[in-house]
Design an enzyme around this catalytic site. Structure first.
Site: not given
Ligand code: URA
Length: 222
Positions: A101
């Site tokens: 993310d």
């Molecule tokens: N899980 C998440 O919620 N975000 C990420 O970036 C990676 C794993």
């Protein structure tokens, strides 16, 4: 792919013309003359015919320490991407072996080797992704137990593989998960009304984020 087919396609030659090149000793793979027309070659073999390059692509595997705010995509109209951080002419030929993310930091792997990225991302391979997680409350034992059992994700219709949890403090843990579903870690904690306030990926399978790789920096894996 078969070497003779590759050469035929590259030069738009018929079978006889391709065979003549082999017979004349004009074909080389990685600098060595080859006479076996049916030899199988891969994307990263350097192939020449009469000194002309048919294909020559360097295999690259990059590890990058993604900072917060950078998008894990190859292109984005608004925000800097992990590809922008690489600043090399070949960077546009890379793809991402898994995503993070925008406000998750840590290890990303970029490569031009599709087989390699598949070996890391295909669900059947069950490659562990290790995260350092901080949440806005207490991680109770009940949370750990559910994570370690596996959770049903209705949207994807999967039960997650048993995760591994190592509690560091009341609100911090190391978590290893074996899928890469969208917002997976955040969604796992959200089931217990816990909000993830910091998320950092430390490892993918056997590939660890090196301690001496600063945020925003990258390096090629040997
Ligand atoms: N899980 C998440 O919620 N975000 C990420 O970036 C990676 C794993």
């Amino acid at each position: 792919m078969r070497l003779d087919r590759l050469i035929g396609k590259w030069a738009s030659w018929g079978k006889r013309q391709v065979r003549e090149q082999f017979e004349a000793g004009e074909v080389s793979v990685n600098g060595e003359r080859v006479t076996e027309a049916a030899r199988l070659v891969g994307k990263f073999d350097r192939i020449e015919v009469s000194g002309k390059v048919v294909q020559a692509e360097t295999r690259r595997v990059i590890i990058l320490n993604k900072p917060l705010g950078v998008v894990s995509a190859t292109k984005d109209p608004e925000h800097p991407t992990v590809i922008d951080l690489i600043e090399r002419p070949w960077a546009s030929g890379l793809h991402l072996a898994g995503r993070l993310d925008r406000y998750t930091s840590g290890l990303m792997i970029l490569t031009n080797d599709g087989e390699f990225s598949k070996s890391l991302t295909e669900p059947a391979k069950k490659v562990g992704k290790r995260y350092l997680v901080e949440v806005d409350g207490v991680i109770e034992q009940a949370v750990v137990e559910v994570f370690e059992e596996g959770m049903w994700f209705a949207k994807e219709e999967i039960t997650t593989a048993p995760a591994k949890v190592e509690l560091i403090e009341d609100s911090r843990c190391r978590l290893i998960i074996y899928e890469g579903k969208h917002h997976q870690v955040k969604r796992m904690f959200a089931r217990f009304d816990l909000k993830v306030i910091a998320l950092h990926r430390e490892a993918i399978g056997g590939i660890e984020l090196p301690d001496d790789l600063p945020m925003g920096a990258w390096r090629e894996l040997a």
